[in-house]
Design a protein around this motif. Structure first.
Motif, PDB file in Angstrom:
ATOM      1  N   TYR A 198      47.686  34.368  47.298  1.00 37.47           N
ATOM      2  CA  TYR A 198      46.805  34.070  45.901  1.00 37.47           C
ATOM      3  C   TYR A 198      47.217  35.311  44.849  1.00 37.47           C
ATOM      4  O   TYR A 198      47.441  34.793  43.801  1.00 37.47           O
ATOM      5  N   ILE A 199      47.348  36.528  45.281  1.00 37.02           N
ATOM      6  CA  ILE A 199      47.692  37.564  44.362  1.00 37.02           C
ATOM      7  C   ILE A 199      48.974  37.380  43.827  1.00 37.02           C
ATOM      8  O   ILE A 199      49.332  37.217  42.777  1.00 37.02           O
ATOM      9  N   VAL A 200      50.131  36.775  44.816  1.00 35.14           N
ATOM     10  CA  VAL A 200      51.484  37.153  44.302  1.00 35.14           C
ATOM     11  C   VAL A 200      51.580  36.061  43.344  1.00 35.14           C
ATOM     12  O   VAL A 200      52.444  35.700  42.649  1.00 35.14           O
ATOM     13  N   SER A 201      51.039  34.590  43.766  1.00 35.92           N
ATOM     14  CA  SER A 201      51.073  33.526  42.776  1.00 35.92           C
ATOM     15  C   SER A 201      50.910  34.020  41.456  1.00 35.92           C
ATOM     16  O   SER A 201      51.496  33.524  40.700  1.00 35.92           O
ATOM     17  N   ARG A 202      49.655  34.549  41.223  1.00 39.70           N
ATOM     18  CA  ARG A 202      49.071  34.781  39.970  1.00 39.70           C
ATOM     19  C   ARG A 202      49.864  36.091  39.195  1.00 39.70           C
ATOM     20  O   ARG A 202      50.175  36.151  38.140  1.00 39.70           O
ATOM     21  N   GLU A 203      50.467  36.799  40.123  1.00 38.16           N
ATOM     22  CA  GLU A 203      51.146  38.079  39.494  1.00 38.16           C
ATOM     23  C   GLU A 203      52.466  37.748  39.035  1.00 38.16           C
ATOM     24  O   GLU A 203      52.890  37.947  37.791  1.00 38.16           O
ATOM     25  N   TRP A 240      40.823  41.297  43.115  1.00 37.04           N
ATOM     26  CA  TRP A 240      41.619  40.309  41.987  1.00 37.04           C
ATOM     27  C   TRP A 240      40.603  39.424  41.547  1.00 37.04           C
ATOM     28  O   TRP A 240      40.438  39.054  40.386  1.00 37.04           O
ATOM     29  N   LEU A 241      39.608  38.698  42.115  1.00 35.61           N
ATOM     30  CA  LEU A 241      38.841  37.913  41.837  1.00 35.61           C
ATOM     31  C   LEU A 241      37.951  38.373  40.688  1.00 35.61           C
ATOM     32  O   LEU A 241      37.463  37.650  39.913  1.00 35.61           O
ATOM     33  N   SER A 242      37.439  39.685  40.736  1.00 37.07           N
ATOM     34  CA  SER A 242      36.526  40.223  39.964  1.00 37.07           C
ATOM     35  C   SER A 242      37.098  40.508  38.714  1.00 37.07           C
ATOM     36  O   SER A 242      36.465  40.411  37.663  1.00 37.07           O
ATOM     37  N   TYR A 243      38.611  41.167  38.812  1.00 38.16           N
ATOM     38  CA  TYR A 243      39.003  41.764  37.623  1.00 38.16           C
ATOM     39  C   TYR A 243      40.374  41.213  37.042  1.00 38.16           C
ATOM     40  O   TYR A 243      40.847  41.435  35.996  1.00 38.16           O
ATOM     41  N   ASN A 244      40.792  40.019  37.592  1.00 38.41           N
ATOM     42  CA  ASN A 244      42.135  39.339  37.339  1.00 38.41           C
ATOM     43  C   ASN A 244      43.161  40.308  37.331  1.00 38.41           C
ATOM     44  O   ASN A 244      44.122  40.165  36.631  1.00 38.41           O
ATOM     45  N   ASN A 245      43.406  41.372  38.041  1.00 40.18           N
ATOM     46  CA  ASN A 245      44.277  42.237  38.234  1.00 40.18           C
ATOM     47  C   ASN A 245      44.146  42.924  39.546  1.00 40.18           C
ATOM     48  O   ASN A 245      43.018  42.862  40.313  1.00 40.18           O
ATOM     49  N   TRP A 246      44.819  43.764  39.807  1.00 35.86           N
ATOM     50  CA  TRP A 246      45.001  44.753  40.918  1.00 35.86           C
ATOM     51  C   TRP A 246      45.833  45.944  40.742  1.00 35.86           C
ATOM     52  O   TRP A 246      45.984  46.619  41.368  1.00 35.86           O
TER      53      TRP A 246
END
Length: 111
Positions: A22-27, A105-111
């Motif tokens: 999820y994270i890598v796909s979006r980053e 990531w779900l809350s802030y759209n970043n990490w």
């Protein structure tokens, strides 16, 4: 698939695969040579588009600055396994787990 083999080679637990994906796909869209702001393509090689100590994210997890990933291996600029090893340390060090990084990531759209 290739993502699964990369995560396995980086030592990521299979239970964390959905969070990592999820994270890598979006980053970066799973592009190990992508600088922040490059949209729609994956460069086939490392480019010094931005200096490695700039404020631009780079690689699978968009490490900022990019050069931080050198602590995971000298091939950090192009090797997705090396990058994920660094990302895993970041996820666990900053958030405690990949699941917690995912929730952030779900809350802030970043990490």
């Amino acid at each position: 698939d290739d993502k699964t083999s990369i995560m396995a080679a980086a030592g990521i637990a299979s239970g964390d695969y959905p969070y990592v994906n999820y994270i890598v796909s979006r980053e970066s869209g799973w592009c190990p040579t992508k600088w922040q702001g490059q949209i729609g393509y994956c460069p086939s090689y490392y480019s010094a588009l931005h200096s490695t100590d700039s404020g631009f994210g780079y690689g699978l997890c968009q490490s900022t600055p990019a050069g931080k990933m050198a602590t995971a291996g000298s091939d950090w600029q192009t090797n997705p396994v090396t990058q994920l090893k660094w990302c895993s340390g970041y996820a666990k060090g900053r958030y405690g787990s990949w699941a917690a990084a995912y929730n952030h990531w779900l809350s802030y759209n970043n990490w």
